[in-house]
Motif scaffolding. Structure first.
Motif, PDB file in Angstrom:
ATOM      1  N   GLY A  77       4.964  -1.026   2.603  1.00 24.05           N
ATOM      2  CA  GLY A  77       4.448   0.367   2.172  1.00 24.05           C
ATOM      3  C   GLY A  77       5.408   0.704   0.891  1.00 24.05           C
ATOM      4  O   GLY A  77       6.689   0.379   0.979  1.00 24.05           O
ATOM      5  N   SER A  84      -4.975   4.954  -0.257  1.00 26.29           N
ATOM      6  CA  SER A  84      -4.472   3.516  -0.074  1.00 26.29           C
ATOM      7  C   SER A  84      -3.979   3.029   1.259  1.00 26.29           C
ATOM      8  O   SER A  84      -4.235   2.133   1.773  1.00 26.29           O
ATOM      9  CB  SER A  84      -3.096   3.368  -1.161  1.00 26.29           C
ATOM     10  OG  SER A  84      -2.622   2.333  -0.942  1.00 26.29           O
ATOM     11  N   CYS A  85      -3.216   4.004   1.847  1.00 26.75           N
ATOM     12  CA  CYS A  85      -3.146   3.685   3.324  1.00 26.75           C
ATOM     13  C   CYS A  85      -4.311   3.385   4.244  1.00 26.75           C
ATOM     14  O   CYS A  85      -4.255   2.520   5.030  1.00 26.75           O
ATOM     15  CB  CYS A  85      -2.356   4.932   3.978  1.00 26.75           C
ATOM     16  SG  CYS A  85      -0.726   5.351   3.393  1.00 26.75           S
ATOM     17  N   TRP A  94      -2.461   3.769  10.065  1.00 24.27           N
ATOM     18  CA  TRP A  94      -2.844   3.965   8.520  1.00 24.27           C
ATOM     19  C   TRP A  94      -4.072   4.714   8.554  1.00 24.27           C
ATOM     20  O   TRP A  94      -4.712   4.594   7.344  1.00 24.27           O
ATOM     21  CB  TRP A  94      -2.549   2.746   7.653  1.00 24.27           C
ATOM     22  CG  TRP A  94      -1.277   2.303   7.961  1.00 24.27           C
ATOM     23  CD1 TRP A  94      -0.831   1.125   8.687  1.00 24.27           C
ATOM     24  CD2 TRP A  94       0.229   2.900   7.691  1.00 24.27           C
ATOM     25  NE1 TRP A  94       0.766   1.088   8.909  1.00 24.27           N
ATOM     26  CE2 TRP A  94       1.102   2.061   8.011  1.00 24.27           C
ATOM     27  CE3 TRP A  94       0.583   3.950   7.082  1.00 24.27           C
ATOM     28  CZ2 TRP A  94       2.638   2.349   7.986  1.00 24.27           C
ATOM     29  CZ3 TRP A  94       1.835   4.246   7.008  1.00 24.27           C
ATOM     30  CH2 TRP A  94       2.921   3.698   7.387  1.00 24.27           C
ATOM     31  N   PRO A 118      -2.701   9.634   6.514  1.00 24.23           N
ATOM     32  CA  PRO A 118      -1.562   9.011   6.771  1.00 24.23           C
ATOM     33  C   PRO A 118      -0.478   8.790   5.488  1.00 24.23           C
ATOM     34  O   PRO A 118      -0.917   9.322   4.524  1.00 24.23           O
ATOM     35  CB  PRO A 118      -1.925   7.298   7.024  1.00 24.23           C
ATOM     36  CG  PRO A 118      -3.199   7.410   6.393  1.00 24.23           C
ATOM     37  CD  PRO A 118      -3.879   8.950   6.208  1.00 24.23           C
ATOM     38  N   GLU A 119       0.698   8.566   5.949  1.00 29.63           N
ATOM     39  CA  GLU A 119       1.708   8.661   4.738  1.00 29.63           C
ATOM     40  C   GLU A 119       2.860   7.383   5.016  1.00 29.63           C
ATOM     41  O   GLU A 119       3.366   7.623   6.059  1.00 29.63           O
ATOM     42  CB  GLU A 119       2.261  10.072   4.428  1.00 29.63           C
ATOM     43  CG  GLU A 119       3.303  10.099   3.538  1.00 29.63           C
ATOM     44  CD  GLU A 119       4.002  11.506   3.266  1.00 29.63           C
ATOM     45  OE1 GLU A 119       4.612  11.696   2.284  1.00 29.63           O
ATOM     46  OE2 GLU A 119       3.337  12.257   3.629  1.00 29.63           O
ATOM     47  N   VAL A 120       3.162   6.820   4.085  1.00 24.95           N
ATOM     48  CA  VAL A 120       4.533   5.886   4.023  1.00 24.95           C
ATOM     49  C   VAL A 120       5.633   6.849   3.711  1.00 24.95           C
ATOM     50  O   VAL A 120       5.813   7.330   2.777  1.00 24.95           O
ATOM     51  CB  VAL A 120       4.208   4.711   3.171  1.00 24.95           C
ATOM     52  CG1 VAL A 120       5.732   3.924   3.270  1.00 24.95           C
ATOM     53  CG2 VAL A 120       3.056   3.800   3.267  1.00 24.95           C
ATOM     54  N   PHE A 170       0.708  -1.147   0.035  1.00 25.43           N
ATOM     55  CA  PHE A 170      -0.119   0.058   0.022  1.00 25.43           C
ATOM     56  C   PHE A 170       1.014   1.280  -0.112  1.00 25.43           C
ATOM     57  O   PHE A 170       1.964   1.174   0.253  1.00 25.43           O
ATOM     58  CB  PHE A 170      -0.906  -0.221   1.241  1.00 25.43           C
ATOM     59  CG  PHE A 170      -0.230   0.091   2.524  1.00 25.43           C
ATOM     60  CD1 PHE A 170      -0.089   1.184   3.077  1.00 25.43           C
ATOM     61  CD2 PHE A 170       0.207  -1.061   3.120  1.00 25.43           C
ATOM     62  CE1 PHE A 170       0.466   1.253   4.482  1.00 25.43           C
ATOM     63  CE2 PHE A 170       0.618  -1.200   4.379  1.00 25.43           C
ATOM     64  CZ  PHE A 170       0.914   0.229   5.049  1.00 25.43           C
ATOM     65  N   GLY A 171       0.372   2.262   0.027  1.00 26.75           N
ATOM     66  CA  GLY A 171       0.883   3.600  -0.342  1.00 26.75           C
ATOM     67  C   GLY A 171       0.860   4.034  -1.656  1.00 26.75           C
ATOM     68  O   GLY A 171       0.033   4.297  -2.532  1.00 26.75           O
ATOM     69  N   HIS A 209      -2.179   8.155  -2.399  1.00 27.62           N
ATOM     70  CA  HIS A 209      -1.432   7.603  -1.752  1.00 27.62           C
ATOM     71  C   HIS A 209      -2.178   7.344  -0.217  1.00 27.62           C
ATOM     72  O   HIS A 209      -2.115   6.316   0.322  1.00 27.62           O
ATOM     73  CB  HIS A 209       0.014   8.322  -1.252  1.00 27.62           C
ATOM     74  CG  HIS A 209       0.895   7.943  -0.424  1.00 27.62           C
ATOM     75  ND1 HIS A 209       2.010   7.193  -0.920  1.00 27.62           N
ATOM     76  CD2 HIS A 209       0.810   7.934   0.961  1.00 27.62           C
ATOM     77  CE1 HIS A 209       2.700   6.910   0.471  1.00 27.62           C
ATOM     78  NE2 HIS A 209       1.960   7.291   1.312  1.00 27.62           N
ATOM     79  N   SER A 210      -2.587   8.487   0.473  1.00 34.34           N
ATOM     80  CA  SER A 210      -3.131   8.323   1.300  1.00 34.34           C
ATOM     81  C   SER A 210      -4.518   7.514   1.696  1.00 34.34           C
ATOM     82  O   SER A 210      -4.738   6.717   2.653  1.00 34.34           O
ATOM     83  CB  SER A 210      -3.532   9.806   2.196  1.00 34.34           C
ATOM     84  OG  SER A 210      -2.233  10.430   2.337  1.00 34.34           O
TER      85      SER A 210
END
Length: 373
Positions: free
Chosen positions: A45, A23-24, A62, A70-72, A13-14, A20-21
């Motif tokens: 991630g 996906s988290c 996440w 959230p962020e990876v 994910f990410g 991106h977020s």
């Protein structure tokens, strides 16, 4: 199943896209619900710049909380690599100046990525090269379904009903902007201006007049140099969830649901309505449609899934017009997949709980070979 015999699932994910977020947040739901007695989970991630990193197996880390996304990140975290070839199913961790370490073989990948560089066939191609089974559609179906232009071409070629649209490529916008604007005007007003290869309603603008069109195209181009403009279709927005059949059985579909935007803050089902205003949107399920219309939606959902050669899962979005016509809007090969997203909710209400739905998707992937099929 004993702890030693559990299937090893890499939850990925990410990613590099604007989603991106989202996906988290999808991963948060899956990590919390996946059957841990059956599966050993390896969370992986992908940062916004594309590095694969080992991340915390902590669902709450996440989630989207109080509007915070959230962020990876990759700071102080070993990078991960997946070797190519039939013998390349071991994840490898590496850091500058250190000896790479093998983290053990992965049995199947659950890619929870939305948008380009994850949902568009690029990741699927890499997993095919690695010989690793993965959840969801293959390279071609993922690529075509991500690009709204080519998706509509395939659906039209299959004789499925779609709405009027035009496409503005990067070159067309740079070399003959006037002709592009004229083609859009021929659609009538209002129109919806969208990045051609994006999701989650990111970069979409509803345009009611010519004067606002160029700015809306530039907004979409900030996310994708290729833009699609769709004529507005009067009607209700309905969705149908599709799940691949087991053992050569036909694909399955739920009864359709209807997206109802109840807040006046949203002119349509936009990005903020989807993810930050749960009180402003409801899912009416099953949608109150005539019996024949319900049957038509389900028939077209499966036909769309098959026309695009999809595998695993998809959500198909429709318009149901005042004259009783059902029009295909688009198909999503990796729809929103939090416990509160429309796709899992429709299956939950159809008798397939979230955890069991995840299990079904993983097992479908394990049954499917990689390579040509």
């Amino acid at each position: 199943m004993s702890q030693e015999n559990r299937v090893r699932v890499a939850v990925l994910f990410g990613g590099r896209s604007d989603e991106h977020s989202i996906s988290c947040a999808t991963a948060a739901g899956v990590l919390a619900a996946i059957d841990r007695d059956r599966y050993e989970v390896v969370p992986v991630g992908i940062t916004r710049t594309g590095e694969w990193v080992g991340v915390a197996d902590e669902p709450e880390r996440w989630q989207i909380t109080d509007g915070q996304v959230p962020e990876v990140t990759g700071s102080d975290t070993p990078r991960l690599m997946l070797p190519m070839g039939e013998a390349g199913q071991d994840l490898v961790a590496y850091q500058p100046g250190a000896v790479p370490a093998q983290l053990g073989a992965v049995d199947v990948v659950l890619p929870l990525l939305h948008g380009p560089f994850g949902e568009d066939g690029t990741l699927q191609g890499m997993l095919e090269l690695a010989g690793l089974p993965y959840v969801g559609s293959g390279v071609l179906a993922s690529a075509v379904s991500m690009d709204k232009h080519y998706m509509k071409m395939v659906l039209a070629g299959a004789g499925l009903p779609i709405g009027p649209y035009t496409v503005i490529t990067d070159r067309q916008w740079r070399t003959d902007r006037a002709a592009a604007l004229e083609r859009v005007a021929d659609l009538g007003w209002p129109v919806f201006v969208k990045p051609c290869r994006a999701g989650s309603s990111i970069g979409i603008t509803k345009v009611d007049a010519q004067a606002d069109l160029a700015a809306a195209i530039e907004t979409a181009r900030a996310h994708d140099p290729k833009v699609i403009v769709e004529a507005a279709i009067e009607g209700r927005e309905v969705e149908c969830a599709v799940l691949e059949g087991r053992h050569d059985a036909p694909a399955r579909s739920t009864l359709p649901g209807e997206i109802v935007v109840t807040s006046s803050d949203h002119g349509f089902y936009d990005y903020r309505a989807k993810y930050f205003d749960a009180d402003g949107v409801t899912l009416a399920w099953p949608a109150e449609l005539p019996e024949a219309a319900t049957a038509r939606v389900r028939e077209l959902a499966v036909a769309t899934f098959e026309a695009l050669s999809c595998e695993g899962l998809a959500r198909v979005d429709f318009f149901y017009t005042p004259t009783g016509e059902v029009v295909v809007n688009e198909l999503n090969t990796m729809p929103g997949f939090t416990p509160f997203s429309m796709y899992p909710m429709m299956w939950e209400r159809s008798g397939l709980p979230y955890t069991d739905l995840i299990t079904e998707l993983v097992e479908l992937a394990r049954e499917r070979p990689t390579g040509l099929r």
